[in-house]
Write a protein that holds these residues in place. Structure first.
Motif: not given
Length: 178
Positions: A7-13, A29-36, A155-161
């Motif tokens: 997920a980190t790699e895809k967000i960075t890309d 649940q509580y980590e996705k927005h924090k990762l962004v 939507l350009d990208d979809r990421v699953i975490f």
């Protein structure tokens, strides 16, 4: 696997790409927005502005892990060398925030799904404001059909975490609950 590293790699890309809108789903649940937020803080060196649109001001402190902070719309908060602004899915809160941001995070999209004006909330971010990159982030995924209406925003990208690798019991509980 849809783990933190992937997920980190895809967000960075995505941050490095020309793409504009990313949908981030999964069981964490509580980590996705924090990762962004972490990836923006780590990957974007020049100062930027971030709009964090939450489902309610009462939840922002817990979403951002700042239980002692009382956030207000229109007030800039420091996130590294970035400025974080807050508003909500309540249209009335939008008048206190700017029209232009480098990034926007809508969390949780789940709260928007049942609303009559859900398209107005996305139209504001995707069409009416000038935002470089938009992250639409789920809390708990329901049926995948819940997100079909987002296709109109291209939507350009979809990421699953998912939490499966780090916390398998938690991952299973989330899946059982829904």
């Amino acid at each position: 696997m849809n783990n933190r590293q992937q997920a980190t790699e895809k967000i960075t890309d995505f941050l490095k790409s020309e793409n504009k809108i990313l949908l981030l789903t999964g069981t964490y649940q509580y980590e996705k927005h924090k990762l962004v937020l972490q990836q923006i803080a780590r990957s974007v060196l020049s100062p930027s502005s971030i709009l964090f649109r939450a489902n309610g001001m009462d939840n922002v402190s817990s979403f951002l892990g700042k239980s002692t902070t009382r956030f207000q719309t229109g007030t800039p908060y420091k996130l590294g060398n970035h400025k974080l602004f807050i508003d909500t899915i309540n249209v009335g809160s939008w008048k206190r925030t700017y029209d232009e941001y480098d990034f926007a995070i809508l969390y949780p999209i789940d709260s928007v799904l049942k609303m009559k004006n859900k398209e107005a909330i996305l139209d504001d971010l995707c069409i009416h404001r000038h935002i470089g990159k938009i992250f639409i982030v789920s809390w708990t995924d329901h049926e995948s059909d819940d997100y079909l209406w987002l296709d109109k925003y291209q939507l350009d990208d979809r990421v699953i975490f998912d939490a499966e690798e780090e916390n398998p019991k938690y991952h299973a509980r989330v899946l059982e609950h829904w």
